[in-house]
Design an enzyme around this catalytic site. Structure first.
Site, PDB file in Angstrom:
ATOM      1  N   HIS A  50      64.527  48.301 105.463  1.00 56.65           N
ATOM      2  CA  HIS A  50      65.658  47.521 104.983  1.00 56.65           C
ATOM      3  C   HIS A  50      66.348  46.888 106.191  1.00 56.65           C
ATOM      4  O   HIS A  50      66.444  47.494 107.244  1.00 56.65           O
ATOM      5  CB  HIS A  50      66.633  48.367 104.161  1.00 56.65           C
ATOM      6  CG  HIS A  50      67.057  49.642 104.831  1.00 56.65           C
ATOM      7  ND1 HIS A  50      66.230  50.747 104.934  1.00 56.65           N
ATOM      8  CD2 HIS A  50      68.216  49.978 105.432  1.00 56.65           C
ATOM      9  CE1 HIS A  50      66.879  51.710 105.574  1.00 56.65           C
ATOM     10  NE2 HIS A  50      68.082  51.268 105.887  1.00 56.65           N
ATOM     11  N   GLN A  51      66.767  45.653 106.012  1.00 57.38           N
ATOM     12  CA  GLN A  51      67.463  44.938 107.084  1.00 57.38           C
ATOM     13  C   GLN A  51      68.950  44.885 106.767  1.00 57.38           C
ATOM     14  O   GLN A  51      69.348  44.472 105.686  1.00 57.38           O
ATOM     15  CB  GLN A  51      66.931  43.520 107.237  1.00 57.38           C
ATOM     16  CG  GLN A  51      67.695  42.737 108.305  1.00 57.38           C
ATOM     17  CD  GLN A  51      66.930  41.562 108.801  1.00 57.38           C
ATOM     18  OE1 GLN A  51      66.065  41.720 109.636  1.00 57.38           O
ATOM     19  NE2 GLN A  51      67.236  40.392 108.278  1.00 57.38           N
TER      20      GLN A  51
END
Length: 185
Positions: free
Chosen positions: A143-144
């Site tokens: 996840h960013q």
């Protein structure tokens, strides 16, 4: 809450009286204790895999694409702290397909535009923590992070008090950003 502001209550038994007020953030204990973190690297039990089955408002999902989605961070550093997450349960950035990589980048760009429109931050921190040793809270599902930043948003609270003061509830933040996102369609 009174007309003059929050009602302040003295509490006996807290030691020597001082001039400090206490800001209680019991919701942070869930994060500190590691609640809702997967016990292994399997998709079963992964919050990022599970929450896509919920209605967007309940899951704090802002927008859905074909390969990725944008969701508010349940434990934000700042209001508007969101994440861009692939639907596929994949841990490492190098394991993304070309289509996932492109849509992740496009969603990140769009999220920046949307948050600028909704909240006018002065800047952003963008990043991925790859692996638990690098600080990934959920290392098994990439996840960013996109963290809006404002001048003066860092103060003594996180450093000394290990507490982040957030002026907006997550549901309110989601409504604001989801509406701005819809306006960019």
């Amino acid at each position: 809450m009174t007309a003059d502001g929050p009602e302040l209550v003295e509490q006996d038994g807290i030691g020597v009286h001082d001039a400090l007020q206490r800001l209680w953030t019991p919701h942070r204990m869930a994060y500190i204790r590691g609640e809702n973190k997967p016990v292994d690297e399997q998709p079963h039990g992964c919050p990022f895999c599970e929450l896509v089955r919920l209605p967007d408002a309940d899951a704090l999902i802002l927008a859905r694409g074909e390969q990725v989605y944008a969701v508010l961070n349940l434990y934000p550093y700042n209001p508007g702290h969101l994440m861009v997450v692939p639907y596929r349960h994949v841990a490492d950035y190098t394991e993304l397909t070309a289509a996932e990589t492109v849509e992740l980048a496009e969603f990140t760009q769009r999220a920046m535009r949307v948050v600028r429109r909704a909240a006018a931050p002065h800047g952003f921190n963008l990043g991925m923590n790859q692996g638990a040793v690098a600080g990934a809270g959920i290392a098994a599902h990439l996840h960013q992070h996109l963290v809006p930043r404002w001048g003066g948003d860092s103060n003594f609270m996180p450093v000394i008090g290990q507490t982040k003061v957030l002026p907006q509830l997550l549901a309110e933040t989601r409504e604001l950003i989801a509406a701005a996102w819809a306006e960019t369609d």
